[in-house]
Scaffold this active site. Structure first.
Site, short mmCIF file in Angstrom:
data_model
loop_
_atom_site.label_atom_id
_atom_site.label_comp_id
_atom_site.label_asym_id
_atom_site.label_seq_id
_atom_site.Cartn_x
_atom_site.Cartn_y
_atom_site.Cartn_z
N SER A 174 0.81 -1.22 0.00
CA SER A 174 0.00 0.00 0.00
C SER A 174 0.84 1.27 0.00
CB SER A 174 -0.95 0.01 1.20
OG SER A 174 -0.24 0.19 2.38
N LYS B 269 0.54 4.33 6.97
CA LYS B 269 -0.07 5.18 5.94
C LYS B 269 0.46 6.60 6.07
CE LYS B 269 -3.28 2.22 4.42
NZ LYS B 269 -2.46 1.09 4.09
#
Lengths: 163, 154
Positions: B41, B84
């Site tokens: 990701s 993230k």
């Protein structure tokens, strides 16, 4: 010489103390009226509860547990509430966006016992389990109120559908 | 005599191990630790099996800014951590997925997105994330050795 040894014992003692508080638990004061009548039954005296960190180490929580969690609205604030619904339950809400809510995966539905005077999941929705900080196990002060906090959901607040 | 000496030695060793464990716990919990990240990701910034050094001070003091890479408990599984980038702070207007296209990040929350936006489950899927879930901020990459680099933008 004595100064050096005092410094040394403080330096070694502080991490041990912090680790103990982090893994086993600590005592905290309960503020506010949101958990009446279980905690702070009269507004003059405030209760002190033992928060067990050990009990939440792998997030095994039951319906009815009184937990302390980091407020989703303000990360500096800790709030104390009761778990009403776990993941998968359908909860009948009181004034939330929708009447019935299915609690998503990894979340729980928390409410204060003093309905109407509490800021809980009916305002901010289901909360993530990662925000749970500790489980309130005992009231430890004042001494005449010493008791274990039982895990029970008030009858009228039972989840509509338990998973 | 020999028996008491053995007891004494054992106690001393246990005490020493306890001290070390406690100091390690405090360092990893309050100062910084090492994290190995996996998953696609955050590509191309971070690849699978990169080891990162993260610090726990700025999340505690709420000194988070847009663009910081953070380690955060997954909102849907508290035992899992996610890595993230913060793309929105409270009050920012952000673009989400289908049901709520444009929304404002509420108070006490942040908006997290992976750098690999086509292959990342992030705030566009599960909405804004409470700041209380953020564990640490990534400072630098320490492994592999030929890719050591600072990750914060100063």
């Amino acid at each position: 010489m004595w100064f050096k040894s005092v410094c040394k014992s403080v330096l070694l003692g502080v991490p041990i103390g912090i680790t103990f508080l982090d893994t086993v638990g600590y005592v905290a004061r309960v503020e506010g009226i949101s958990m009446q009548p279980v905690l702070n039954p009269d507004s003059k005296n405030t209760d002190y509860v033992f928060l067990s960190r050990w009990a939440v180490r792998d997030y095994n929580l039951r319906r009815g547990d009184v937990i302390s969690l980091v407020s989703p609205k303000d990360p500096n604030q800790k709030i104390i509430k009761r778990i009403v619904g776990l993941q998968g339950d359908v909860v009948n809400t009181l004034g939330y966006k929708t009447q019935y809510v299915r609690v998503p995966e990894g979340h729980c539905w928390v409410e204060g016992d003093h309905t109407g005077h509490t800021l809980d999941s009916n305002t901010f929705g289901p909360v993530s389990l990662g925000l749970v900080n500790a489980r309130a196990a005992y009231i430890v002060w004042p001494p005449r109120r010493w008791q274990k906090l039982e895990a029970k959901v008030p009858d009228h607040r039972k989840p509509y559908l338990e998973k | 005599m020999a028996f008491t000496r053995i007891i004494g030695k054992t106690c001393g060793f246990i005490g020493y191990a306890l001290q070390t464990a406690c100091i390690t716990h405090c360092t990893f919990e309050y100062v910084g630790d090492f994290v190995m990240c996996s998953g696609p990701s955050m590509e191309p910034t971070l690849q699978t099996n990169n080891v990162l050094f993260t610090e726990h001070v700025s999340p505690r003091l709420q000194r988070l800014r847009r663009g910081d890479i953070v380690i955060c408990r997954s909102p849907s599984n508290p035992k899992q951590n996610i890595c993230k980038r913060i793309t929105g702070l409270p009050g920012d207007r952000v673009r989400g997925n289908f049901p709520r296209r444009n929304q404002v990040v509420p108070r006490g929350h942040v908006w997290l997105e992976g750098d690999n936006s086509s292959n990342s489950a992030d705030s566009r899927t599960y909405g804004p994330v409470p700041e209380g879930l953020i564990r640490s901020r990534v400072v630098c990459r320490v492994w592999p050795l030929d890719k050591i680099s600072l990750m914060s933008q100063y």
